[in-house]
Every structure is written in structure tokens, then in C-alpha cells.
Design a protein around this motif. Structure first.
Motif, PDB file in Angstrom:
ATOM      1  N   LEU A 230       0.836  -1.205   0.000  1.00 14.85           N
ATOM      2  CA  LEU A 230       0.000   0.000   0.000  1.00 14.85           C
ATOM      3  C   LEU A 230       0.868   1.251   0.000  1.00 14.85           C
ATOM      4  O   LEU A 230       0.616   2.194  -0.756  1.00 14.85           O
ATOM      5  CB  LEU A 230      -0.920  -0.001   1.225  1.00 14.85           C
ATOM      6  CG  LEU A 230      -1.712   1.284   1.487  1.00 14.85           C
ATOM      7  CD1 LEU A 230      -2.674   1.559   0.333  1.00 14.85           C
ATOM      8  CD2 LEU A 230      -2.473   1.198   2.803  1.00 14.85           C
ATOM      9  N   LEU A 231       1.899   1.252   0.828  1.00 13.26           N
ATOM     10  CA  LEU A 231       2.792   2.406   0.889  1.00 13.26           C
ATOM     11  C   LEU A 231       3.524   2.604  -0.435  1.00 13.26           C
ATOM     12  O   LEU A 231       3.717   3.734  -0.893  1.00 13.26           O
ATOM     13  CB  LEU A 231       3.793   2.233   2.029  1.00 13.26           C
ATOM     14  CG  LEU A 231       3.194   2.219   3.439  1.00 13.26           C
ATOM     15  CD1 LEU A 231       4.271   1.862   4.455  1.00 13.26           C
ATOM     16  CD2 LEU A 231       2.567   3.554   3.783  1.00 13.26           C
ATOM     17  N   GLU A 232       3.935   1.515  -1.053  1.00 12.52           N
ATOM     18  CA  GLU A 232       4.623   1.606  -2.337  1.00 12.52           C
ATOM     19  C   GLU A 232       3.709   2.218  -3.398  1.00 12.52           C
ATOM     20  O   GLU A 232       4.141   3.040  -4.218  1.00 12.52           O
ATOM     21  CB  GLU A 232       5.092   0.222  -2.781  1.00 12.52           C
ATOM     22  CG  GLU A 232       5.919   0.242  -4.059  1.00 12.52           C
ATOM     23  CD  GLU A 232       6.473  -1.127  -4.395  1.00 12.52           C
ATOM     24  OE1 GLU A 232       7.662  -1.209  -4.779  1.00 12.52           O
ATOM     25  OE2 GLU A 232       5.736  -2.124  -4.263  1.00 12.52           O
ATOM     26  N   ALA A 233       2.433   1.831  -3.374  1.00 12.52           N
ATOM     27  CA  ALA A 233       1.471   2.399  -4.325  1.00 12.52           C
ATOM     28  C   ALA A 233       1.277   3.885  -4.080  1.00 12.52           C
ATOM     29  O   ALA A 233       1.163   4.680  -5.033  1.00 12.52           O
ATOM     30  CB  ALA A 233       0.134   1.663  -4.217  1.00 12.52           C
ATOM     31  N   ARG A 234       1.240   4.305  -2.795  1.00 11.65           N
ATOM     32  CA  ARG A 234       1.092   5.721  -2.480  1.00 11.65           C
ATOM     33  C   ARG A 234       2.314   6.510  -2.957  1.00 11.65           C
ATOM     34  O   ARG A 234       2.187   7.616  -3.487  1.00 11.65           O
ATOM     35  CB  ARG A 234       0.916   5.921  -0.973  1.00 11.65           C
ATOM     36  CG  ARG A 234      -0.329   5.306  -0.372  1.00 11.65           C
ATOM     37  CD  ARG A 234      -1.596   5.815  -1.019  1.00 11.65           C
ATOM     38  NE  ARG A 234      -2.769   5.359  -0.287  1.00 11.65           N
ATOM     39  CZ  ARG A 234      -3.992   5.331  -0.804  1.00 11.65           C
ATOM     40  NH1 ARG A 234      -4.199   5.723  -2.045  1.00 11.65           N
ATOM     41  NH2 ARG A 234      -5.010   4.909  -0.076  1.00 11.65           N
ATOM     42  N   ALA A 235       3.499   5.932  -2.768  1.00  7.11           N
ATOM     43  CA  ALA A 235       4.719   6.607  -3.211  1.00  7.11           C
ATOM     44  C   ALA A 235       4.716   6.775  -4.725  1.00  7.11           C
ATOM     45  O   ALA A 235       5.103   7.826  -5.253  1.00  7.11           O
ATOM     46  CB  ALA A 235       5.948   5.818  -2.758  1.00  7.11           C
ATOM     47  N   ALA A 236       4.265   5.748  -5.445  1.00  5.26           N
ATOM     48  CA  ALA A 236       4.203   5.825  -6.901  1.00  5.26           C
ATOM     49  C   ALA A 236       3.197   6.886  -7.339  1.00  5.26           C
ATOM     50  O   ALA A 236       3.430   7.632  -8.306  1.00  5.26           O
ATOM     51  CB  ALA A 236       3.817   4.465  -7.476  1.00  5.26           C
ATOM     52  N   GLU A 237       2.084   6.985  -6.619  1.00  6.78           N
ATOM     53  CA  GLU A 237       1.058   7.970  -6.940  1.00  6.78           C
ATOM     54  C   GLU A 237       1.593   9.388  -6.762  1.00  6.78           C
ATOM     55  O   GLU A 237       1.397  10.270  -7.614  1.00  6.78           O
ATOM     56  CB  GLU A 237      -0.155   7.739  -6.041  1.00  6.78           C
ATOM     57  CG  GLU A 237      -1.346   8.621  -6.334  1.00  6.78           C
ATOM     58  CD  GLU A 237      -2.526   8.333  -5.411  1.00  6.78           C
ATOM     59  OE1 GLU A 237      -3.666   8.571  -5.827  1.00  6.78           O
ATOM     60  OE2 GLU A 237      -2.294   7.865  -4.274  1.00  6.78           O
ATOM     61  N   LEU A 238       2.272   9.616  -5.667  1.00  9.38           N
ATOM     62  CA  LEU A 238       2.857  10.939  -5.428  1.00  9.38           C
ATOM     63  C   LEU A 238       3.913  11.273  -6.472  1.00  9.38           C
ATOM     64  O   LEU A 238       3.973  12.396  -6.974  1.00  9.38           O
ATOM     65  CB  LEU A 238       3.484  10.976  -4.029  1.00  9.38           C
ATOM     66  CG  LEU A 238       2.539  11.196  -2.856  1.00  9.38           C
ATOM     67  CD1 LEU A 238       3.309  11.131  -1.548  1.00  9.38           C
ATOM     68  CD2 LEU A 238       1.831  12.528  -2.974  1.00  9.38           C
ATOM     69  N   TYR A 239       4.744  10.288  -6.788  1.00  7.12           N
ATOM     70  CA  TYR A 239       5.807  10.507  -7.775  1.00  7.12           C
ATOM     71  C   TYR A 239       5.224  10.919  -9.120  1.00  7.12           C
ATOM     72  O   TYR A 239       5.698  11.875  -9.749  1.00  7.12           O
ATOM     73  CB  TYR A 239       6.631   9.231  -7.909  1.00  7.12           C
ATOM     74  CG  TYR A 239       7.717   9.293  -8.952  1.00  7.12           C
ATOM     75  CD1 TYR A 239       8.890  10.019  -8.717  1.00  7.12           C
ATOM     76  CD2 TYR A 239       7.584   8.627 -10.174  1.00  7.12           C
ATOM     77  CE1 TYR A 239       9.890  10.072  -9.677  1.00  7.12           C
ATOM     78  CE2 TYR A 239       8.578   8.684 -11.135  1.00  7.12           C
ATOM     79  CZ  TYR A 239       9.734   9.404 -10.877  1.00  7.12           C
ATOM     80  OH  TYR A 239      10.723   9.467 -11.825  1.00  7.12           O
ATOM     81  N   GLU A 240       4.190  10.220  -9.570  1.00  9.20           N
ATOM     82  CA  GLU A 240       3.589  10.542 -10.862  1.00  9.20           C
ATOM     83  C   GLU A 240       2.915  11.915 -10.828  1.00  9.20           C
ATOM     84  O   GLU A 240       2.938  12.651 -11.816  1.00  9.20           O
ATOM     85  CB  GLU A 240       2.587   9.463 -11.260  1.00  9.20           C
ATOM     86  CG  GLU A 240       3.236   8.139 -11.629  1.00  9.20           C
ATOM     87  CD  GLU A 240       4.269   8.289 -12.741  1.00  9.20           C
ATOM     88  OE1 GLU A 240       4.024   9.062 -13.689  1.00  9.20           O
ATOM     89  OE2 GLU A 240       5.328   7.642 -12.651  1.00  9.20           O
ATOM     90  N   HIS A 241       2.328  12.263  -9.691  1.00  7.72           N
ATOM     91  CA  HIS A 241       1.715  13.586  -9.592  1.00  7.72           C
ATOM     92  C   HIS A 241       2.771  14.683  -9.655  1.00  7.72           C
ATOM     93  O   HIS A 241       2.572  15.724 -10.293  1.00  7.72           O
ATOM     94  CB  HIS A 241       0.925  13.704  -8.301  1.00  7.72           C
ATOM     95  CG  HIS A 241       0.289  15.055  -8.130  1.00  7.72           C
ATOM     96  ND1 HIS A 241      -0.618  15.568  -9.028  1.00  7.72           N
ATOM     97  CD2 HIS A 241       0.473  16.017  -7.194  1.00  7.72           C
ATOM     98  CE1 HIS A 241      -0.980  16.788  -8.643  1.00  7.72           C
ATOM     99  NE2 HIS A 241      -0.328  17.082  -7.545  1.00  7.72           N
ATOM    100  N   MET A 242       3.901  14.463  -8.997  1.00 10.50           N
ATOM    101  CA  MET A 242       4.984  15.438  -9.042  1.00 10.50           C
ATOM    102  C   MET A 242       5.528  15.588 -10.465  1.00 10.50           C
ATOM    103  O   MET A 242       5.854  16.696 -10.909  1.00 10.50           O
ATOM    104  CB  MET A 242       6.085  15.037  -8.068  1.00 10.50           C
ATOM    105  CG  MET A 242       5.658  15.140  -6.601  1.00 10.50           C
ATOM    106  SD  MET A 242       6.813  14.337  -5.471  1.00 10.50           S
ATOM    107  CE  MET A 242       8.219  15.439  -5.586  1.00 10.50           C
ATOM    108  N   ARG A 243       5.619  14.494 -11.184  1.00 10.39           N
ATOM    109  CA  ARG A 243       6.042  14.563 -12.593  1.00 10.39           C
ATOM    110  C   ARG A 243       5.044  15.389 -13.409  1.00 10.39           C
ATOM    111  O   ARG A 243       5.438  16.141 -14.311  1.00 10.39           O
ATOM    112  CB  ARG A 243       6.164  13.158 -13.180  1.00 10.39           C
ATOM    113  CG  ARG A 243       7.351  12.356 -12.665  1.00 10.39           C
ATOM    114  CD  ARG A 243       7.412  11.005 -13.349  1.00 10.39           C
ATOM    115  NE  ARG A 243       7.633  11.168 -14.779  1.00 10.39           N
ATOM    116  CZ  ARG A 243       7.349  10.224 -15.687  1.00 10.39           C
ATOM    117  NH1 ARG A 243       6.803   9.087 -15.314  1.00 10.39           N
ATOM    118  NH2 ARG A 243       7.594  10.436 -16.965  1.00 10.39           N
ATOM    119  N   SER A 244       3.762  15.247 -13.090  1.00 12.41           N
ATOM    120  CA  SER A 244       2.738  16.006 -13.800  1.00 12.41           C
ATOM    121  C   SER A 244       2.895  17.505 -13.550  1.00 12.41           C
ATOM    122  O   SER A 244       2.765  18.324 -14.468  1.00 12.41           O
ATOM    123  CB  SER A 244       1.348  15.540 -13.342  1.00 12.41           C
ATOM    124  OG  SER A 244       0.331  16.317 -13.931  1.00 12.41           O
TER     125      SER A 244
END
Length: 259
Positions: A230-244
Motif C-alpha cells: 500500500l505504501l509503495e502504491a502511495r509513493a508511486a502515486e505521489l511521484y507521478e503527480h509530481m512529474r505532472s
């Protein structure tokens, strides 16, 4: 004595990340603020400048001769750390749920330097933070203790605008999820710290060892594989948002610390 939180309590780990931190929306072009300091707000631009320099965001900063050995390492206990880090490292002992203890490394951010925007009012900084990483970081510093979701939002925005600000992820880790000993919510703290360690490791390739320490602390605090996923998925979500954010403001979505 350490008490494991319930599943509902563990779910609160993601609250700061999902509820206010980002709400997964980009800010739009700022509107002018009456009474802002003399320097004008940074307008949304394809290539905004890094605050205090003539360097465009995305350009590598020049490396001085004295900085050639900036990344030399030093050893603290069993850990090897970069000398150019912005924190003071110390070994600490953290209790495990089974009564044993784990030695871990705590890296406390050093006293903040004189910051160019520290005298600006909050309203002005909110406008400037759209495209200025220094303004976003300054606003994050101000808010992180009183309003963790908002403070985290702006500190991560600073990193998105300029990955050279990746150390601000460490500010979040230690302000919101300090590795304190003998607290009832040890798992929540370990999980939150691990979440942001995973996020930083996606941006900074040299952060692997600190990520391993954060993961070890998380598991020793009772974290399960399902919770880790779950934490890994949250980290990936934040990372992609920051890229956006970076793509929208800077024009590219490369989010990595320059070697």
C-alpha cells in the motif's frame, strides 16, 4: 511499551498523503497579490528561473573546483553516508514489538540557512510557489508543523519544480514522522517515514541505503507485506503527480537528482 495500531489507525498513515497533500490537482496560474514585497511573483513560465540564480530550472548548476569531492563518504557506525548531506546523523536504538531493539540511523536536518523569502507574507508566497521552488519550500517550512498536509504539499512541489530540492522530503520525514522511541504509534511513524523514503529513492538514486534502513524499521515495527505494498502504491502515486506538476510548469517530466 509499544502498542500496534489497528488497521484503521494504520490507514491514517495515508491520510496526509491523500487527503490534503496534493489532492492530485495542479494549481492554476496565480492571481496578483496586493501589498506583496517589491520583487514580483514568479509568473507561470515555460522555463522559470531557479531562485537567486540565472539558471533555468532543469539546467545543471555549475560545479566549482572545490565541489569535486563533495560526494565523498564518511562512516557512522555500520552506515556509509555522503558528506554533502544536509542533516546531522546519529545512531539510535528503536524498540521492536517482540521486546528486542534495532539500531537505526537518524538524520536530523541542520539549522536552516538564511532564506531569501523568509520575510515574505504567506499570501505572496502562495502566488510565487506556482513556479518558484524556493518560494514553495519556504511556504512548506512555515506550514509543516501547524498544517502537515499543506506543508507537505508545498515541500513536494518545490522538489517537483527542481529535483535539487529533494532534501525537503527529509524535512517531511522528520517533521511529520519522527523516529521517536517508546511511542504508541510506532508503526504509523515508521510507515510514514518509509513512504517518503520510497518517494525520495525514486528521485535520488543514491538514497538506497537510507531506504533500506527505513524499510527495516517499518518491518521491525510490525509492518506487513500488504501494508508495504500500500505504501509503495502511495509513493508511486505521489511521484507521478509530481512529474505532472513538473511537466505542466517546466515543460518536461524528468524528476531525478542530477549526478
Amino acid at each position: 511499551m509499544t502498542v500496534k495500531p489497528s488497521a484503521a489507525a494504520f490507514a491514517a498513515i495515508a491520510t496526509i498523503v491523500v487527503l490534503g497533500v496534493y489532492q492530485l490537482r495542479d494549481e492554476h496560474d496565480p492571481t496578483p497579490v496586493v501589498g506583496a514585497p517589491a520583487d514580483p511573483p514568479v509568473e507561470a513560465a515555460p522555463e522559470p528561473l531557479v531562485a537567486g540564480t540565472t539558471r533555468r530550472i532543469g539546467e545543471k548548476a555549475p560545479v566549482a573546483e572545490d565541489d569535486v569531492h563533495a560526494h565523498a563518504a564518511e562512516t557512522i557506525g555500520a552506515y556509509t553516508l555522503r558528506k554533502d548531506r544536509h542533516c546531522d546523523a546519529e545512531l539510535v536504538t528503536l524498540p521492536n514489538a517482540d521486546g528486542t531493539a534495532t539500531e537505526a540511523l537518524r538524520c536530523t536536518p541542520r539549522a536552516p540557512r538564511q532564506r531569501p523569502y523568509q520575510h515574505y507574507d504567506t499570501a505572496g508566497l502562495r502566488q510565487m510557489a506556482y513556479g518558484d521552488p524556493e518560494a514553495a519550500a519556504e511556504l512548506g517550512y512555515r506550514l509543516i508543523d501547524s498544517n502537515a498536509p499543506e506543508g507537505t504539499k508545498y515541500l513536494l512541489r518545490a522538489v517537483a519544480l527542481d529535483p535539487g530540492y529533494a532534501n525537503e522530503i527529509e524535512t517531511i520525514r522528520h517533521a511529520v514522522y519522527p523516529p521517536e522511541v517508546n511511542v504508541d504509534n510506532q508503526l504509523e511513524l515508521a510507515a510514514g517515514s518509509y513512504l517518503f523514503a520510497m518517494l525520495r529513492a525514486r528521485i535520488d538514486g543514491d538514497y538506497g541505503q537510507m531506504l533500506a534502513i527505513a524499510e527495516s524499521h517499518f518491518r521491525d515495527s510490525g509492518g506487513t507485506e500488504a501494508q508495504r505494498a500500500l505504501l509503495e502504491a502511495r509513493a508511486a502515486e505521489l511521484y507521478e503527480h509530481m512529474r505532472s506538476i513538473r511537466k505542466h510548469v517546466v515543460g518536461d517530466d524528468t524528476l531525478a537528482v542530477s549526478p
